[in-house]
Design a protein around this motif. Structure first.
Motif, PDB file in Angstrom:
ATOM      1  N   ASN A  61       0.851  -1.239  -0.114  1.00  0.00           N
ATOM      2  CA  ASN A  61       0.105   0.155  -0.021  1.00  0.00           C
ATOM      3  C   ASN A  61       0.808   1.367   0.060  1.00  0.00           C
ATOM      4  O   ASN A  61       0.544   2.300  -0.543  1.00  0.00           O
ATOM      5  N   LEU A  62       1.913   1.244   0.836  1.00  0.00           N
ATOM      6  CA  LEU A  62       3.070   2.451   0.748  1.00  0.00           C
ATOM      7  C   LEU A  62       3.418   2.528  -0.432  1.00  0.00           C
ATOM      8  O   LEU A  62       3.455   3.826  -1.079  1.00  0.00           O
ATOM      9  N   GLU A  63       3.655   1.413  -1.293  1.00  0.00           N
ATOM     10  CA  GLU A  63       4.530   1.806  -2.663  1.00  0.00           C
ATOM     11  C   GLU A  63       3.412   2.132  -3.864  1.00  0.00           C
ATOM     12  O   GLU A  63       3.827   2.524  -4.635  1.00  0.00           O
ATOM     13  N   SER A  64       2.259   1.861  -3.491  1.00  0.00           N
ATOM     14  CA  SER A  64       1.209   2.031  -4.541  1.00  0.00           C
ATOM     15  C   SER A  64       0.697   3.533  -4.015  1.00  0.00           C
ATOM     16  O   SER A  64      -0.181   4.041  -4.902  1.00  0.00           O
ATOM     17  N   TYR A 111       0.701   9.676  -3.335  1.00  0.00           N
ATOM     18  CA  TYR A 111       1.110  10.925  -2.759  1.00  0.00           C
ATOM     19  C   TYR A 111       2.720  11.026  -2.851  1.00  0.00           C
ATOM     20  O   TYR A 111       3.339  12.092  -3.098  1.00  0.00           O
ATOM     21  N   TYR A 112       3.271   9.837  -2.558  1.00  0.00           N
ATOM     22  CA  TYR A 112       4.850   9.745  -2.451  1.00  0.00           C
ATOM     23  C   TYR A 112       5.578  10.043  -3.851  1.00  0.00           C
ATOM     24  O   TYR A 112       6.706  10.829  -3.899  1.00  0.00           O
ATOM     25  N   LYS A 113       4.838   9.284  -4.729  1.00  0.00           N
ATOM     26  CA  LYS A 113       5.478   9.525  -6.163  1.00  0.00           C
ATOM     27  C   LYS A 113       5.005  11.057  -6.624  1.00  0.00           C
ATOM     28  O   LYS A 113       6.302  11.652  -7.344  1.00  0.00           O
ATOM     29  N   PHE A 114       3.964  11.636  -6.441  1.00  0.00           N
ATOM     30  CA  PHE A 114       3.907  13.069  -6.713  1.00  0.00           C
ATOM     31  C   PHE A 114       4.887  14.008  -6.210  1.00  0.00           C
ATOM     32  O   PHE A 114       5.531  14.880  -6.901  1.00  0.00           O
ATOM     33  N   LEU A 115       5.493  13.827  -4.722  1.00  0.00           N
ATOM     34  CA  LEU A 115       6.459  14.698  -4.174  1.00  0.00           C
ATOM     35  C   LEU A 115       7.687  14.676  -4.961  1.00  0.00           C
ATOM     36  O   LEU A 115       8.383  15.650  -5.196  1.00  0.00           O
ATOM     37  N   VAL A 116       8.274  13.393  -5.462  1.00  0.00           N
ATOM     38  CA  VAL A 116       9.274  13.107  -6.264  1.00  0.00           C
ATOM     39  C   VAL A 116       9.219  13.962  -7.196  1.00  0.00           C
ATOM     40  O   VAL A 116      10.035  14.735  -7.986  1.00  0.00           O
ATOM     41  N   TYR A 157      11.345   4.661  -1.837  1.00  0.00           N
ATOM     42  CA  TYR A 157      11.766   5.220  -0.789  1.00  0.00           C
ATOM     43  C   TYR A 157      11.216   5.329   0.598  1.00  0.00           C
ATOM     44  O   TYR A 157      11.937   4.916   1.656  1.00  0.00           O
ATOM     45  N   GLN A 158       9.884   5.390   0.493  1.00  0.00           N
ATOM     46  CA  GLN A 158       8.956   5.453   1.663  1.00  0.00           C
ATOM     47  C   GLN A 158       8.903   4.267   2.455  1.00  0.00           C
ATOM     48  O   GLN A 158       8.483   4.075   3.631  1.00  0.00           O
ATOM     49  N   ALA A 159       9.247   3.188   1.892  1.00  0.00           N
ATOM     50  CA  ALA A 159       9.297   1.823   2.230  1.00  0.00           C
ATOM     51  C   ALA A 159      10.072   0.921   2.350  1.00  0.00           C
ATOM     52  O   ALA A 159      10.462  -0.004   3.016  1.00  0.00           O
ATOM     53  N   LEU A 160      11.473   1.952   2.098  1.00  0.00           N
ATOM     54  CA  LEU A 160      12.964   1.260   2.549  1.00  0.00           C
ATOM     55  C   LEU A 160      12.969   1.178   4.109  1.00  0.00           C
ATOM     56  O   LEU A 160      12.451   1.779   5.072  1.00  0.00           O
ATOM     57  N   ARG A 161      13.863   0.076   4.644  1.00  0.00           N
ATOM     58  CA  ARG A 161      13.523  -0.507   5.987  1.00  0.00           C
ATOM     59  C   ARG A 161      15.041  -0.400   6.420  1.00  0.00           C
ATOM     60  O   ARG A 161      16.055  -0.436   5.810  1.00  0.00           O
TER      61      ARG A 161
END
Length: 395
Positions: A81-84, A87-92, A324-328
């Motif tokens: 869900n994070l990767e899909s 919002y995160y893609k838009f920021l980049v 990036y938002q899902a990197l651990r």
């Protein structure tokens, strides 16, 4: 974490990314030189032109120290869900036009605003640092699999004139990382300056070779319009050429400083990410698979936000396409601080080695023979560390 079927939906519905609304911070960095130019104009204080270098080299290290580390990870079930989440893609994506705007405003300012050489240098270094962030964005997007995102990577990498990065990084660095064959992996005892002189031409040469091989398989020559390196460099030529035509040779120092110091940003990142770490050779002569211990991580919260989790570097090498938002965070060896402070340490080789050499030895239990050593200093380093440490390991 429970692995029962009932646990997964509960974790999924309860998980919230508490950094979600802080990921806009890199956009502020991308535009910070423009803010400095504006504040200088309205206050008549040219010190504002240095806002971006002060932010990177002073404010971020202090913020990392005050806020500390953040090693929390999203549960596995929440990663899809994070990767899909768009919002995160838009920021980049939104950062890409900001890099162009910042570069153009910076070029205009140094050419037309009659700054002193100190102000000119401040703007040039500020734009250089945003060029470095553009390389981070190009790194993030360039690992994705869609043609659209690969094109975006070419576009953003054109700003710092580093259009060969995706080809070199994806096909070369990820294959050879933490081996003597990789120009983008630094060696124990190698200074940052020696590494830069090896890494930058080595990366360009490897990228050109790999692209030439790719095109040859398609029955095309290296100078084909399909050459992805040349496509990005063509955008750079238009951008830089247009600015020179508009504002003249006064821009030449700006071009040199903002471009080469921007490259330094990438090279210094590469330098600290794998310093001294070595994948061991297997009995068949191949190198072992890349593992967490072959990258240096830095889980410092603030600089990780500014760099799109680039400092969770081991997970990136394990899963290159992960967003990036899902990197651990994992069990990789840790740098003493985030990248901003580590950059400053690396600029002073004795200071860097005093802090990092012992950390490298700790990774390998004191066995210097398992370290990626600078060949020209091998005898000296083995004499300094070898006998005592190797005998200690044997004991």
């Amino acid at each position: 974490m429970s692995n029962s079927p009932a646990a997964a939906p509960a974790e999924l519905t309860s998980y919230r990314d508490d950094k979600r609304h802080w990921w806009w911070l890199p956009l502020f960095v991308a535009i910070s030189p423009v803010l400095g130019i504006y504040l200088t104009a309205v206050t008549d204080r040219p010190s504002w032109l240095w806002i971006t270098p002060v932010l990177w080299y002073v404010v971020l290290p202090i913020a990392d120290w005050l806020v500390g580390r953040d090693s929390r990870n999203p549960p596995d079930v929440a990663v899809p869900n994070l990767e899909s989440d768009g919002y995160y893609k838009f920021l980049v994506y939104a950062s890409i036009p900001l890099f162009y705007l910042t570069w153009l405003v910076g070029a205009w300012a140094v050419a037309t605003q009659a700054y002193s050489w100190v102000g000119y240098l401040g703007v040039s270094l500020a734009v250089a640092l945003t060029n470095g962030l553009a390389l981070v964005v190009g790194h993030e997007i360039g690992h994705k699999t869609t043609r659209f995102e690969k094109r975006l990577a070419q576009i953003v990498l054109a700003v710092p004139a580093y259009g060969h990065f995706s080809a070199e990084h994806n096909r070369g660095h990820h294959k050879d990382v933490a081996t003597p064959d990789d120009p983008a992996s630094s060696r124990f005892g190698e200074t940052l300056y020696g590494f830069v002189l090896r890494e930058i031409p080595g990366a360009l040469g490897r990228a050109w070779h790999d692209e030439k091989v790719r095109l040859h398989r398609q029955g095309k020559g290296a100078w084909s319009p399909s050459n992805e390196l040349l496509q990005s460099f063509a955008i750079t030529a238009v951008l830089y050429g247009t600015a020179l035509a508009l504002w003249g040779v006064v821009l030449i120092p700006f071009l040199l400083i903002s471009t080469f110091w921007g490259w330094q940003f990438l090279s210094t990142s590469n330098y600290i990410e794998h310093y001294g770490l070595l994948r061991q050779k297997l009995p068949d002569g191949r190198f072992e698979r890349c593992r967490a211990e072959h990258s240096w991580n830095a889980d410092h919260a603030i600089s990780n936000l500014m760099l799109y989790h680039l400092q969770r570097h081991s997970d990136h090498h394990a899963r290159p396409t992960r967003c990036y938002q899902a990197l651990r965070s994992d069990k990789a060896p840790e740098l003493p601080s985030g990248y901003p402070l580590c950059f400053t340490l690396a600029y002073f080789p004795p200071l860097w080695r005093a802090v990092m050499d012992k950390r490298v030895l700790e990774v390998y239990g004191g066995d210097i023979t398992r370290v990626n050593i600078q060949p020209s200093k091998r005898a000296e380093i083995l004499a300094k560390y070898g006998a005592a440490n190797i005998s200690a390991v044997g004991a």
